[in-house]
Motif scaffolding. Sequence first.
Motif, mmCIF file in Angstrom:
data_model
loop_
_atom_site.group_PDB
_atom_site.id
_atom_site.type_symbol
_atom_site.label_atom_id
_atom_site.label_comp_id
_atom_site.label_asym_id
_atom_site.label_seq_id
_atom_site.Cartn_x
_atom_site.Cartn_y
_atom_site.Cartn_z
ATOM 1 N N ILE A 527 56.795 17.974 67.841
ATOM 2 C CA ILE A 527 56.591 18.957 67.218
ATOM 3 C C ILE A 527 56.544 18.739 65.706
ATOM 4 C CG2 ILE A 527 58.061 21.041 66.633
ATOM 5 C CD1 ILE A 527 58.954 21.102 69.422
ATOM 6 N N VAL A 528 57.332 17.900 65.273
ATOM 7 C CA VAL A 528 57.730 17.321 63.752
ATOM 8 C C VAL A 528 56.152 16.768 63.372
ATOM 9 C CG1 VAL A 528 58.520 15.956 61.913
ATOM 10 C CG2 VAL A 528 59.943 17.079 63.679
ATOM 11 N N CYS A 529 55.443 16.054 64.169
ATOM 12 C CA CYS A 529 54.354 15.268 63.648
ATOM 13 C C CYS A 529 53.289 16.442 63.749
ATOM 14 C CB CYS A 529 54.129 14.440 64.799
ATOM 15 S SG CYS A 529 55.052 12.844 64.542
ATOM 16 N N ALA A 530 53.171 17.269 64.484
ATOM 17 C CA ALA A 530 52.293 18.254 64.505
ATOM 18 C C ALA A 530 52.365 19.199 63.335
ATOM 19 C CB ALA A 530 52.259 19.205 65.655
ATOM 20 N N GLU A 531 53.791 19.718 63.082
ATOM 21 C CA GLU A 531 53.666 20.453 61.845
ATOM 22 C C GLU A 531 53.313 19.701 60.568
ATOM 23 O OE1 GLU A 531 57.327 23.386 63.488
ATOM 24 O OE2 GLU A 531 57.906 21.782 62.398
ATOM 25 N N VAL A 532 54.019 18.387 60.440
ATOM 26 C CA VAL A 532 53.962 17.718 59.245
ATOM 27 C C VAL A 532 52.235 17.482 59.113
ATOM 28 C CG1 VAL A 532 53.838 15.443 58.162
ATOM 29 C CG2 VAL A 532 55.621 16.476 59.194
ATOM 30 N N SER A 533 51.409 17.194 60.111
ATOM 31 C CA SER A 533 50.015 16.977 59.729
ATOM 32 C C SER A 533 49.514 18.183 59.458
ATOM 33 C CB SER A 533 49.499 16.397 61.097
ATOM 34 O OG SER A 533 48.160 16.269 61.054
ATOM 35 N N VAL A 534 49.501 19.484 60.033
ATOM 36 C CA VAL A 534 49.090 20.698 59.751
ATOM 37 C C VAL A 534 49.348 21.243 58.196
ATOM 38 C CG1 VAL A 534 49.095 23.190 60.262
ATOM 39 C CG2 VAL A 534 49.007 21.555 61.970
ATOM 40 N N ALA A 552 45.028 13.251 58.165
ATOM 41 C CA ALA A 552 45.598 13.890 59.132
ATOM 42 C C ALA A 552 46.197 12.975 60.169
ATOM 43 C CB ALA A 552 44.848 14.939 59.939
ATOM 44 N N PHE A 553 45.337 11.718 60.486
ATOM 45 C CA PHE A 553 45.952 10.994 61.512
ATOM 46 C C PHE A 553 47.217 10.228 60.823
ATOM 47 C CE2 PHE A 553 46.137 6.662 63.573
ATOM 48 C CZ PHE A 553 45.789 6.889 64.657
ATOM 49 N N LEU A 600 49.912 4.813 66.972
ATOM 50 C CA LEU A 600 48.826 5.198 67.426
ATOM 51 C C LEU A 600 49.321 6.644 68.071
ATOM 52 C CD1 LEU A 600 47.309 2.194 69.140
ATOM 53 C CD2 LEU A 600 46.177 3.420 67.267
ATOM 54 N N SER A 601 50.400 6.841 68.478
ATOM 55 C CA SER A 601 50.729 7.722 69.276
ATOM 56 C C SER A 601 51.026 9.074 68.487
ATOM 57 C CB SER A 601 52.042 7.654 70.109
ATOM 58 O OG SER A 601 52.567 8.581 70.594
ATOM 59 N N THR A 602 51.910 8.891 67.521
ATOM 60 C CA THR A 602 52.174 9.988 66.559
ATOM 61 C C THR A 602 50.859 10.443 65.817
ATOM 62 O OG1 THR A 602 52.977 8.430 64.904
ATOM 63 C CG2 THR A 602 54.681 9.313 66.315
ATOM 64 N N GLY A 603 50.069 9.323 65.545
ATOM 65 C CA GLY A 603 48.985 9.719 64.540
ATOM 66 C C GLY A 603 47.752 10.646 65.496
ATOM 67 N N THR A 604 47.828 10.218 66.697
ATOM 68 C CA THR A 604 46.877 11.116 67.677
ATOM 69 C C THR A 604 47.569 12.636 67.775
ATOM 70 O OG1 THR A 604 46.266 9.097 68.892
ATOM 71 C CG2 THR A 604 46.169 11.389 70.179
ATOM 72 N N ILE A 605 48.712 12.595 67.864
ATOM 73 C CA ILE A 605 49.354 14.182 67.985
ATOM 74 C C ILE A 605 48.959 14.647 66.517
ATOM 75 C CG2 ILE A 605 51.589 15.262 67.998
ATOM 76 C CD1 ILE A 605 52.812 12.849 69.762
ATOM 77 N N THR A 609 46.396 18.107 66.496
ATOM 78 C CA THR A 609 46.752 19.291 66.128
ATOM 79 C C THR A 609 46.279 19.928 64.860
ATOM 80 O OG1 THR A 609 48.912 18.610 66.872
ATOM 81 C CG2 THR A 609 49.041 20.379 65.539
ATOM 82 N N SER A 610 45.764 18.957 63.908
ATOM 83 C CA SER A 610 45.182 19.381 62.697
ATOM 84 C C SER A 610 43.795 19.692 63.014
ATOM 85 C CB SER A 610 45.287 18.148 61.746
ATOM 86 O OG SER A 610 46.462 17.944 61.181
ATOM 87 N N PHE A 611 43.156 19.092 64.162
ATOM 88 C CA PHE A 611 41.762 19.209 64.436
ATOM 89 C C PHE A 611 41.425 20.784 64.946
ATOM 90 C CE2 PHE A 611 38.346 19.571 67.222
ATOM 91 C CZ PHE A 611 37.256 19.191 66.434
#
Length: 624
Positions: A527-534, A552-553, A600-605, A609-611
């Motif tokens: 959830i945090v990775c998705a929110e931070v990237s957005v 974003a990655f 790779l894992s967190t960057g993909t998440i 999400t940003s895409f």
Amino acid sequence: MALPLISRRKLCSAFTYLVLIFQACNGFYLPGSYMHTYSTGDEIYAKVNSLTSIETELPFSYYSLPYCKPHGGIKKSAENLGELLMGDQIDNSPYRFRMNVNESLYICTTPPLSENEVKLLKQRTRDLYQVNMILDNLPAMRVLIHEYEGAGVEIIGTGEEGMGVISEADKKKASGYEIVGFEVVPCSVKYDPEKMTKLHIYDNVTSVNCPLDLDKSQIIREQERVSFTYEVEFVKSNIRWPSRWDAYLKMEGARVHWFSILNSLMVIFFLAGIVFVIFLRTVRRDLTRYEELDKEAQAQMNEELSGWKLVVGDVFREPSHSKLLCVMVGDGVQITGMAVVTIVFAAFGFMSPASRGMLLTGMILLYLFLGIAAGYVGVRMWTTIKGTSEGWRSVSWSIACFFPGIVFVILTVLNFILWGSNSTGAIPISLYFILLSLWFCISVPLTLLGGHFGTRAEPIKYPVRTNQIPREIPARKYPSWLLVLGAGTLPFGTLFIELFFILSSIWLGRFYYVFGFLLIVLSLLVIVCAEVSVVLTYMHLCVEDWMWWWKAFYASGSVALYVFLYSINYLVFDLQSLSGPVSATLYLGYSLIMAIAIMLSTGTIGFLTSFYFVHYLFSSVKID
């Protein structure tokens, strides 16, 4: 706690706790463990695992030291893939137990010690190596005692504190004994080798107490002969068989785990508030105003306004190194899927510590079979960016070889170091061929199959057209990579406490079995990775920076940098006992593999999400 290696000692006593089986017993049985019921006098042989030390992290074979060998020769136990990769080497031993029979037995007297054997014994002692013995699938340790009473249980007797207790069911329902604990106490005693050599293996000897006077202890020097004896005592216990792993898996620091989760929730709510403001106030308000205007007013507004609305013709422009991005996203999907499925299964008890190596074996198999998901996502992203499926085979091959190739190179370098040290942690050549066969016979074909499915899937349609001439990005007062690096601190704050416990279990020989907490932390991290990237992507779009793809990655993937730096901090301050450049190199090599996988894992998440955030954002804009 495993048996400390004391080179001047002989095994003096081994306390075995056992419980009488009863039909009224109800409990939770750990998957991968099976009850073995023994009758009085049944023979049980202990096994020995590799010698280990938290000083060097280099495991060595038990029989690399001049210990007594079993009658009939050394026989290796069947080991799974995970055990081999962890450096386990489980062999049989001459230590024999007869169920419920207390006795003192002689094993052997070594030949005169050579100069090399004396040096090796003293070196292993200085490095704090410990013997790891296994009896009925239980590792030797000083067991914590828990009183346990239930239906059909009659307490027969209680041993001394620290020695254990045993429970016995109704005698009419009794069907045998089960081992519920195993404790080994080492002791060094000087024997007369001339008298001891006249004895045969398993001959009875006089019971002795551990001498406090060093003059009565065995001295290790050249031409000295060492006699090995051991003493067995069975003590009754009220611990039921299903609960025998409780002492090993007892969770410490529960409040710290909860503090970590609460800390993560605070970060999530803070970021969720920012995302809420972006969506409901800023974005929706701007979209409403934009859509209410006619074409002329929109054109005039475009000249007056600044922000994300001005990059509508560039936001989906192909990023630099688009193939590498698709490859990293595909591998990230594969790693994330492996981690999620493994932790879920472990949280529900399907990765029992009684099944040694099962966790690592399961992770490898999951990674192999999730190649189909990696190929599908990576190739579909490739066809979306390029608008054509041309070159999808190259992308699929790259996905199948990128992360495994990095791991293979690092492990090969570390393996040469382990080979040079004659450590059992070195991967055998045969296992190398097995891993390569699994890689190219399972992972690669499945990745290509997933890529084929990706070409047949409908490409994601961009909601806006891309201009032929790219828009100039305004100059900024600070470089964007500073913001990207800073964003990684938030996901790191979510997992760093749990990371400490994981590192301690790996490098300090502790059991880690709080997968329920780990599952919660993993969910919060996603959830945090998705929110931070957005949030970071929106901030870049607002300053007319349409090159958001890689940012974003790495916005969420930069947490890997902090994980690696924390690993170095853990090496310096928490593994101060770790000695030698070889041990430090091994530690840093394995930490680097972990950091790359996390990136790779967190960057993909964050990227995916940003895409979808950008796609949703610009699909709401009406463009003629």
